[in-house]
Design a protein around this motif. Sequence first.
Motif, PDB file in Angstrom:
ATOM      1  N   LEU A 118      64.239  53.264  57.593  1.00  0.00           N
ATOM      2  CA  LEU A 118      65.027  53.703  56.431  1.00  0.00           C
ATOM      3  C   LEU A 118      66.010  52.090  55.994  1.00  0.00           C
ATOM      4  O   LEU A 118      65.984  52.094  56.736  1.00  0.00           O
ATOM      5  CB  LEU A 118      65.502  54.984  56.182  1.00  0.00           C
ATOM      6  CG  LEU A 118      64.703  55.509  56.444  1.00  0.00           C
ATOM      7  CD1 LEU A 118      65.460  57.512  57.232  1.00  0.00           C
ATOM      8  CD2 LEU A 118      63.601  55.858  54.734  1.00  0.00           C
TER       9      LEU A 118
ATOM     10  N   GLN B 220      69.387  53.459  51.848  1.00  0.00           N
ATOM     11  CA  GLN B 220      68.947  55.141  51.845  1.00  0.00           C
ATOM     12  C   GLN B 220      69.957  55.895  52.668  1.00  0.00           C
ATOM     13  O   GLN B 220      69.854  56.941  52.278  1.00  0.00           O
ATOM     14  CB  GLN B 220      67.435  54.997  52.405  1.00  0.00           C
ATOM     15  CG  GLN B 220      66.706  54.536  51.421  1.00  0.00           C
ATOM     16  CD  GLN B 220      65.179  54.355  52.241  1.00  0.00           C
ATOM     17  OE1 GLN B 220      65.377  53.435  53.073  1.00  0.00           O
ATOM     18  NE2 GLN B 220      63.717  54.744  51.614  1.00  0.00           N
TER      19      GLN B 220
ATOM     20  N   VAL C 241      71.985  58.761  48.386  1.00  0.00           N
ATOM     21  CA  VAL C 241      71.931  58.487  49.906  1.00  0.00           C
ATOM     22  C   VAL C 241      71.652  59.292  50.462  1.00  0.00           C
ATOM     23  O   VAL C 241      72.921  60.302  50.151  1.00  0.00           O
ATOM     24  CB  VAL C 241      72.634  56.977  49.338  1.00  0.00           C
ATOM     25  CG1 VAL C 241      73.069  56.441  50.800  1.00  0.00           C
ATOM     26  CG2 VAL C 241      72.076  55.987  48.420  1.00  0.00           C
ATOM     27  N   ARG C 242      71.505  59.776  51.387  1.00  0.00           N
ATOM     28  CA  ARG C 242      71.926  60.373  52.871  1.00  0.00           C
ATOM     29  C   ARG C 242      73.000  59.721  52.613  1.00  0.00           C
ATOM     30  O   ARG C 242      73.078  58.847  54.231  1.00  0.00           O
ATOM     31  CB  ARG C 242      71.236  60.358  53.589  1.00  0.00           C
ATOM     32  CG  ARG C 242      70.941  61.611  55.269  1.00  0.00           C
ATOM     33  CD  ARG C 242      70.154  61.163  56.026  1.00  0.00           C
ATOM     34  NE  ARG C 242      70.349  62.011  57.176  1.00  0.00           N
ATOM     35  CZ  ARG C 242      69.728  61.672  58.429  1.00  0.00           C
ATOM     36  NH1 ARG C 242      68.876  60.736  58.078  1.00  0.00           N
ATOM     37  NH2 ARG C 242      69.790  62.296  59.379  1.00  0.00           N
TER      38      ARG C 242
END
Length: 191
Positions: free
Chosen positions: A45, A90, A116-117
Amino acid sequence: MLFSEDVFKRKSEHGGSIEVICGSMFSGKTEELIRRLRRAQIAKLAVEIFKPQTDTRYHETDIVSHNQISIPSTPVDNASAILLLGSHVQVVGIDEAQFFDDELPYVCNTLANKGVRVIVAGLDMDYLGKPFGPMPAIIAMAESVTKVHAVCVKCGNPALYSYRLVSDNSRVLLGEMDTYEPRCRACYQLP
């Protein structure tokens, strides 16, 4: 700061989220942050990591735990820089969140709403046992909160307080084991 209502609407189709790792000093917050970020990198990611520019205790740019586990990061002056630099990835990691300005909750929520995390680590209380900086607001809006505990140096119980060993009344005082020690509720309250 005023927030527009549409910024705080959850957009589940984007899959963004806010995760918080909080606790006292020496509880493993940074280690847990690094562990989660490394797993995201293993999953290939796109990850961007930030810390306050003022935190240079172990390294100018890297995030470094008290146990010397590290990961490269980008030091920034303010929370809005995270929004600019982290909007096309991400996963965003943020260490020492308590030292950021009051824009950080808005930044975290905006990134999460864009898919977005966002993984945030920081002290939830200052040395006086009071909520610290933007952490309470971020905890309130997070999908998940992990509270980690250190070991009380006086009795061995789980510690949730960062007891200041030196005489300094400033709210922000960067330090290590010579400046702070973890204590449980009972040992923190001792005169």
